[in-house]
Design an enzyme around this catalytic site. Structure first.
Site, mmCIF file in Angstrom:
data_model
loop_
_atom_site.group_PDB
_atom_site.id
_atom_site.type_symbol
_atom_site.label_atom_id
_atom_site.label_comp_id
_atom_site.label_asym_id
_atom_site.label_seq_id
_atom_site.Cartn_x
_atom_site.Cartn_y
_atom_site.Cartn_z
ATOM 1 C CG ASN A 9 28.713 48.117 38.853
ATOM 2 O OD1 ASN A 9 28.660 49.178 39.466
ATOM 3 N ND2 ASN A 9 28.785 46.945 39.459
ATOM 4 C CE LYS A 11 32.225 46.346 40.144
ATOM 5 N NZ LYS A 11 32.942 45.110 40.385
ATOM 6 C CG HIS A 95 27.320 43.656 42.171
ATOM 7 N ND1 HIS A 95 28.473 43.316 42.833
ATOM 8 C CD2 HIS A 95 27.650 43.806 40.873
ATOM 9 C CE1 HIS A 95 29.467 43.272 41.955
ATOM 10 N NE2 HIS A 95 28.996 43.564 40.764
ATOM 11 C CD GLU A 97 31.845 44.428 43.776
ATOM 12 O OE1 GLU A 97 31.312 45.551 43.688
ATOM 13 O OE2 GLU A 97 32.635 43.983 42.923
HETATM 14 P P1 PGA Z 1 34.344 43.502 36.328
HETATM 15 O O1 PGA Z 1 33.044 43.725 37.236
HETATM 16 O O2 PGA Z 1 33.944 43.765 34.904
HETATM 17 O O3 PGA Z 1 35.350 44.513 36.826
HETATM 18 O O4 PGA Z 1 34.784 42.088 36.517
HETATM 19 C C1 PGA Z 1 31.779 43.268 36.827
HETATM 20 C C2 PGA Z 1 30.738 43.600 37.878
HETATM 21 O O5 PGA Z 1 31.073 43.635 39.069
HETATM 22 O O6 PGA Z 1 29.569 43.832 37.540
#
Ligand code: PGA
Length: 258
Positions: A9, A11, A95, A97
């Site tokens: 991901n 982001k 997700h 977020e």
């Molecule tokens: P991270 O994020 O590996 O940076 O903890 C995981 C995610 O948000 O899917």
């Protein structure tokens, strides 16, 4: 048999130049990893150029979100068919977020899951597979409520699905306190939650769906912990944020050995 799946991901990181370089590095490796699926989920603006690079390859592409309508006056949004147009075969939904910063409710996520499952079926005979993220916050775990929180998310997000439809969803268990914090769940704690999710699926949709559903772990997955996580019987892959942005760390993760 569940084929392991590792998804990156990205982001809201990288630019097109860096994304293309990273994709080239991954393509060179992923072709030889036939026993597992690898998916990258770049920002929307990069989907088309990267889709052209991966469309005939073993490396798969996913979106990070969609809007649950075929088309319409929804300024700033992207439809399931638009993702399919860019050769996406997966989409991350729910997700934490998006739940936290964009106030997505379980009901809205449910509409998105249904919309992804319906996309492409008639016109193109391809699937847009949802990677549905669930997971508890720190305070919910401290209070011992992690199972009830995750069960409520699952029943809200999968509401109204037939067993056949539920069987086409990938679940990602991502404890919110482990995302981007460097604090990974221990393999034992993660396994306990994955086992719980699989039991929940068995109760709702039957043993066949539960046995075939891939349940990914997400939250500070790194080269140092991926092997011990994926060794657990109910952890079928990983959803990787930060460590998917660099070729070196993501390649080590996708080459995990159990
Ligand atoms: P991270 O994020 O590996 O940076 O903890 C995981 C995610 O948000 O899917």
């Amino acid at each position: 048999m569940r084929q392991p799946l590792i998804a990156g991901n990205w982001k809201m990181y990288l630019d097109i130049g860096k994304a293309i370089k990273l994709t080239e590095s991954l393509l060179a490796v992923v072709e030889y990893l036939e026993d597992r699926e690898v998916v990258i989920c770049p920002p929307f603006t990069m989907l088309y150029p990267i889709g052209r690079m991966v469309r005939d390859k073993h490396l798969k592409l996913g979106g990070q979100n969609l809007y649950p309508a075929a088309e319409g006056a929804f300024t700033g949004e992207i439809s399931p068919d638009m993702l399919l147009d860019c050769w996406c075969r997966y989409v991350i939904l729910g997700h934490s977020e998006r739940r936290q910063y964009f106030h997505e409710t379980d009901e809205f996520i449910n509409q998105k899951v249904k919309s992804a499952l319906a996309a492409g079926q008639e016109r193109r005979q391809v699937n847009l597979t949802p990677i549905l993220c669930v997971g508890e916050r720190e305070a919910e775990r401290s209070a011992g409520n992690q199972e009830s929180v995750v069960a409520a998310q699952l029943s809200g997000n999968l509401a109204g699905l037939t067993a056949e439809e539920a069987g086409r969803v990938v679940i990602a268990y991502e404890p919110v306190w482990a995302i981007g914090t460097g604090r990974t769940a221990t393999p034992q704690d993660a396994q306990a939650m994955h086992g719980f999710v699989r039991q929940w699926l068995a109760r709702e949709y039957g043993a066949g769906v539960a046995e075939n559903t891939r349940i990914l772990y997400g939250g500070s997955v790194k080269p140092e912990n991926v092997d011990s996580l994926l060794l657990q019987p109910d952890i079928d892959g990983a959803l990787v944020g930060g460590a998917s942005l660099k070729a070196e760390s993501f390649i080590r993760i996708i080459k995990y050995e159990v």
